[in-house]
Structures are given as C-alpha cells and as structure tokens.
Design a protein around this motif. Structure first.
Motif, PDB file in Angstrom:
ATOM      1  N   LEU A  36      40.391  39.369  42.922  1.00  0.00           N
ATOM      2  CA  LEU A  36      39.577  40.489  42.455  1.00  0.00           C
ATOM      3  C   LEU A  36      38.111  40.169  42.649  1.00  0.00           C
ATOM      4  CD1 LEU A  36      39.332  43.224  40.885  1.00  0.00           C
ATOM      5  CD2 LEU A  36      39.099  41.838  38.807  1.00  0.00           C
ATOM      6  N   GLN A  37      37.384  41.083  43.263  1.00  0.00           N
ATOM      7  CA  GLN A  37      35.924  41.003  43.289  1.00  0.00           C
ATOM      8  C   GLN A  37      35.430  41.494  41.932  1.00  0.00           C
ATOM      9  OE1 GLN A  37      32.447  40.776  43.071  1.00  0.00           O
ATOM     10  NE2 GLN A  37      32.806  40.126  45.185  1.00  0.00           N
ATOM     11  N   LEU A  38      34.757  40.620  41.204  1.00  0.00           N
ATOM     12  CA  LEU A  38      34.388  40.916  39.818  1.00  0.00           C
ATOM     13  C   LEU A  38      33.306  41.980  39.691  1.00  0.00           C
ATOM     14  CD1 LEU A  38      34.543  37.291  38.393  1.00  0.00           C
ATOM     15  CD2 LEU A  38      36.154  39.169  37.953  1.00  0.00           C
ATOM     16  N   TYR A  39      32.707  42.383  40.799  1.00  0.00           N
ATOM     17  CA  TYR A  39      31.806  43.542  40.767  1.00  0.00           C
ATOM     18  C   TYR A  39      32.537  44.764  40.239  1.00  0.00           C
ATOM     19  CZ  TYR A  39      28.439  46.993  42.604  1.00  0.00           C
ATOM     20  OH  TYR A  39      27.530  48.016  42.741  1.00  0.00           O
ATOM     21  N   PHE A  70      40.648  40.263  48.175  1.00  0.00           N
ATOM     22  CA  PHE A  70      39.968  40.626  46.942  1.00  0.00           C
ATOM     23  C   PHE A  70      39.957  42.142  46.755  1.00  0.00           C
ATOM     24  CE2 PHE A  70      37.820  36.601  48.166  1.00  0.00           C
ATOM     25  CZ  PHE A  70      38.231  35.826  47.081  1.00  0.00           C
ATOM     26  N   VAL A  71      40.633  42.602  45.718  1.00  0.00           N
ATOM     27  CA  VAL A  71      40.585  44.016  45.343  1.00  0.00           C
ATOM     28  C   VAL A  71      39.171  44.355  44.910  1.00  0.00           C
ATOM     29  CG1 VAL A  71      41.328  45.663  43.565  1.00  0.00           C
ATOM     30  CG2 VAL A  71      43.012  44.174  44.690  1.00  0.00           C
ATOM     31  N   GLU A  72      38.696  45.539  45.297  1.00  0.00           N
ATOM     32  CA  GLU A  72      37.386  45.995  44.825  1.00  0.00           C
ATOM     33  C   GLU A  72      37.371  47.515  44.748  1.00  0.00           C
ATOM     34  OE1 GLU A  72      32.710  44.966  45.520  1.00  0.00           O
ATOM     35  OE2 GLU A  72      33.847  45.572  47.294  1.00  0.00           O
ATOM     36  N   ALA A 114      42.094  49.826  34.094  1.00  0.00           N
ATOM     37  CA  ALA A 114      43.193  50.639  34.621  1.00  0.00           C
ATOM     38  C   ALA A 114      43.198  50.614  36.142  1.00  0.00           C
ATOM     39  CB  ALA A 114      43.081  52.071  34.107  1.00  0.00           C
ATOM     40  N   SER A 115      42.019  50.635  36.736  1.00  0.00           N
ATOM     41  CA  SER A 115      41.908  50.621  38.194  1.00  0.00           C
ATOM     42  C   SER A 115      42.452  49.328  38.775  1.00  0.00           C
ATOM     43  CB  SER A 115      40.450  50.820  38.605  1.00  0.00           C
ATOM     44  OG  SER A 115      40.285  50.669  39.997  1.00  0.00           O
ATOM     45  N   ILE A 116      42.016  48.197  38.234  1.00  0.00           N
ATOM     46  CA  ILE A 116      42.458  46.932  38.824  1.00  0.00           C
ATOM     47  C   ILE A 116      43.936  46.680  38.531  1.00  0.00           C
ATOM     48  CG2 ILE A 116      40.130  45.991  38.729  1.00  0.00           C
ATOM     49  CD1 ILE A 116      41.045  44.185  36.419  1.00  0.00           C
ATOM     50  N   ARG A 117      44.454  47.249  37.444  1.00  0.00           N
ATOM     51  CA  ARG A 117      45.892  47.124  37.161  1.00  0.00           C
ATOM     52  C   ARG A 117      46.711  47.912  38.179  1.00  0.00           C
ATOM     53  NH1 ARG A 117      45.642  48.276  32.315  1.00  0.00           N
ATOM     54  NH2 ARG A 117      45.710  46.164  31.455  1.00  0.00           N
ATOM     55  N   ARG A 118      46.297  49.138  38.479  1.00  0.00           N
ATOM     56  CA  ARG A 118      47.020  49.938  39.466  1.00  0.00           C
ATOM     57  C   ARG A 118      46.991  49.264  40.834  1.00  0.00           C
ATOM     58  NH1 ARG A 118      45.010  54.451  36.441  1.00  0.00           N
ATOM     59  NH2 ARG A 118      43.027  54.391  37.588  1.00  0.00           N
ATOM     60  N   SER A 119      45.830  48.748  41.208  1.00  0.00           N
ATOM     61  CA  SER A 119      45.714  48.093  42.511  1.00  0.00           C
ATOM     62  C   SER A 119      46.593  46.849  42.575  1.00  0.00           C
ATOM     63  CB  SER A 119      44.253  47.733  42.791  1.00  0.00           C
ATOM     64  OG  SER A 119      43.466  48.896  42.945  1.00  0.00           O
ATOM     65  N   TYR A 120      46.591  46.085  41.489  1.00  0.00           N
ATOM     66  CA  TYR A 120      47.423  44.877  41.468  1.00  0.00           C
ATOM     67  C   TYR A 120      48.901  45.227  41.557  1.00  0.00           C
ATOM     68  CZ  TYR A 120      49.664  40.575  40.105  1.00  0.00           C
ATOM     69  OH  TYR A 120      50.475  39.464  40.116  1.00  0.00           O
ATOM     70  N   GLU A 121      49.320  46.214  40.801  1.00  0.00           N
ATOM     71  CA  GLU A 121      50.737  46.587  40.811  1.00  0.00           C
ATOM     72  C   GLU A 121      51.181  47.019  42.207  1.00  0.00           C
ATOM     73  OE1 GLU A 121      50.909  49.505  37.739  1.00  0.00           O
ATOM     74  OE2 GLU A 121      51.005  48.029  36.119  1.00  0.00           O
TER      75      GLU A 121
END
Length: 286
Positions: free
Chosen positions: A49-52, A261-263, A272-279
C-alpha cells in the motif's frame, strides 16, 4: 492537497536522531508472486500500500493507521512522509506489525538538500527504493528540461547505489504528453542509466495518458521493479482496484514487478477503499 504540497508538508523526513541502521531488509529475490496449485496460475504473495492513500488517517494517528493496514492483510507499505516520527520509531512500528517498507516517496528537494540524511533514513527503515514521485511544472516545459532531470536522476542513482539502495522515478500522465513530437517519458528512459535509475510504473496514469503499459514493460523489462496498482473507470476517473476497466491480470502476467502498491489519490473512505482493493487483489489470478 496535491502530491507536491503533501510531500512538502506531510510531517517532514524526521531525519534527526539517526544513529544505526536497524534490522535486515527482506531479500529482493523473494517473489511477490506465488504459484497457485490449481492450473499453475499465480497470485500476489505480498500486496503493498502506498500510504499516501491513507494520509488523512496517518496525520491523525500513525501507529493506529499502520495497525489497520496490517489488519486488512497488507504486508508492504510505501511511505510518503514520516509524520515527524524518527526512522527508528517507524522501523519498530513496522517490525511489531509484520510490515516491511521496501520503498519511499521523497520530494526531489530532499535529494538536492538532504541527500545524506535521506539515504540514512532509507537504510534504517529498510527501504530498497527511494522514489521521486513528481516534477514541478515550471521545470518540465521542454525536452531539455527532461534531459536535465535525467542528469539529476543518474547522479542521485549513483549516490543511492553507494548507500545500498536503488533510485526510482514514479510517473503521472504529464510525462507522456508529446513535446517536439517526442514523449518525455521516453527521453527519461533513454537518458538515464538502467542500472542507476528504475521506474515505478503507475498503471492508472499511464493508461489515463492513452499509453499501453504492456508496450513499455515489454520494451524495457528490467526497468520496472515497482508499480502502483490504481484502477480507472470508463469515464477515466480513479477508482478502487477491481472496480474499473484496467486488466491487471493481463498486465501482471507479462510484467516483472517485484512490488505492487495499491494507491488511490482521493478515496472517500480510505479504509474501505484499501480493503476493497486488497480483497480484489488477494483473489486475483494471472
């Protein structure tokens, strides 16, 4: 707040108090992909994950935000500012959570003005890549401007290599807007040493600019160890990974990325955004 202002004000590099380089960095030979027992398909092994993406949460509570990122399942993070914590403090947080930070985004000013301290911080935090994420508009008006940036990149790449890390550059869309009938991104690739300067390919921005990421990955297979996994709707808006039109399976199957890295630049609900992307990514096969 755009990335330029954020990188200038996100809490600084917190470079004071550096004493020793702590811990061991994960082996670069460790793959970010794993073989799926059924059918030989691959999955991403370590999603980053990009922490930005969660900067509004990091500004409030860095330890709790990192904890939530780890709870979702992310195993790697890419920093964009250290929020006034020392690298030693952040290293300990990451270690406690089973996270690693193979990369960081730093403004180019940090390399111009605080190169030694920036590289010391990278060593402490176990960064393998120091990434410049953006160039100011007034300094990218001509192809000669990009050639000057290439000279800077080569010089910083030398310094990074001497410190045991790798320099890289992250694209937006502006590098693909033609100048004098040339693509500036192509100039950067041609004018930089492939060993000293790697590229972090932002899959949203290159697609937004109307270019095919696979063409670059095939032409320069060794230049792209990092990518930003960002999706785009049919209306060209940024969206959570898996909610848009970019064919990540096709791209990943042909790429040699080592870190993913998800961003999302402007998520309404960052967690919620990073959870959906991770799933989505955790189930993706390619």
């Amino acid at each position: 707040m755009d990335r330029r202002d954020f990188l200038r004000t996100a809490g600084g590099l917190a470079l004071g108090g550096l004493t020793v380089a702590l811990g061991c960095r994960p082996s670069e030979s460790q793959s970010s992909q794993s073989q799926n027992a059924s059918g030989g398909m691959r999955r991403l092994e370590r999603i980053g994950l990009q922490l930005y993406t969660v900067r509004t949460l990091m500004e409030q509570d860095v330890p709790r935000t990192l904890e939530q990122v780890a709870e979702i399942g992310y195993r790697e993070v890419e920093f964009a500012g250290y929020y006034n914590y020392t690298p030693q403090e952040l290293h300990q947080m990451l270690e406690n959570l089973g996270l690693s930070a193979p990369a960081t985004h730093v403004p180019y000013q940090a390399l111009e003005e605080n190169l030694e301290a920036t590289l010391e911080a990278a060593q402490v935090l176990g960064h393998r890549y120091v990434v410049v994420p953006w160039l100011p508009p007034e300094q990218r008006q001509t192809l000669d401007d990009y050639r000057r940036w290439a000279e800077h990149f080569n010089r910083w790449g030398e310094a990074c290599r001497a410190a045991g890390v790798q320099f890289a550059y992250h694209n937006h869309d502006f590098e693909f807007a033609r100048l004098d009938d040339q693509v500036p991104y192509d100039v950067l690739l041609a004018e930089t040493d492939p060993e000293l300067v790697k590229m972090e390919l932002d899959l949203y921005w290159i697609t937004y600019a109307g270019h095919d990421p696979l063409a670059y990955l095939q032409q320069h297979p060794e230049r792209f160890p990092l990518c930003h996994v960002k999706d785009m709707t049919a209306e060209r808006q940024m969206t959570d990974v898996g909610q848009g039109t970019i064919d990540f399976a096709k791209i990943f199957a042909q790429a040699q990325f080592q870190h993913y890295f998800v961003e999302h630049d402007q998520p309404e609900d960052p967690l919620a955004s990073i959870r959906r992307s991770y799933e989505y990514l955790s189930q993706l096969t390619f």
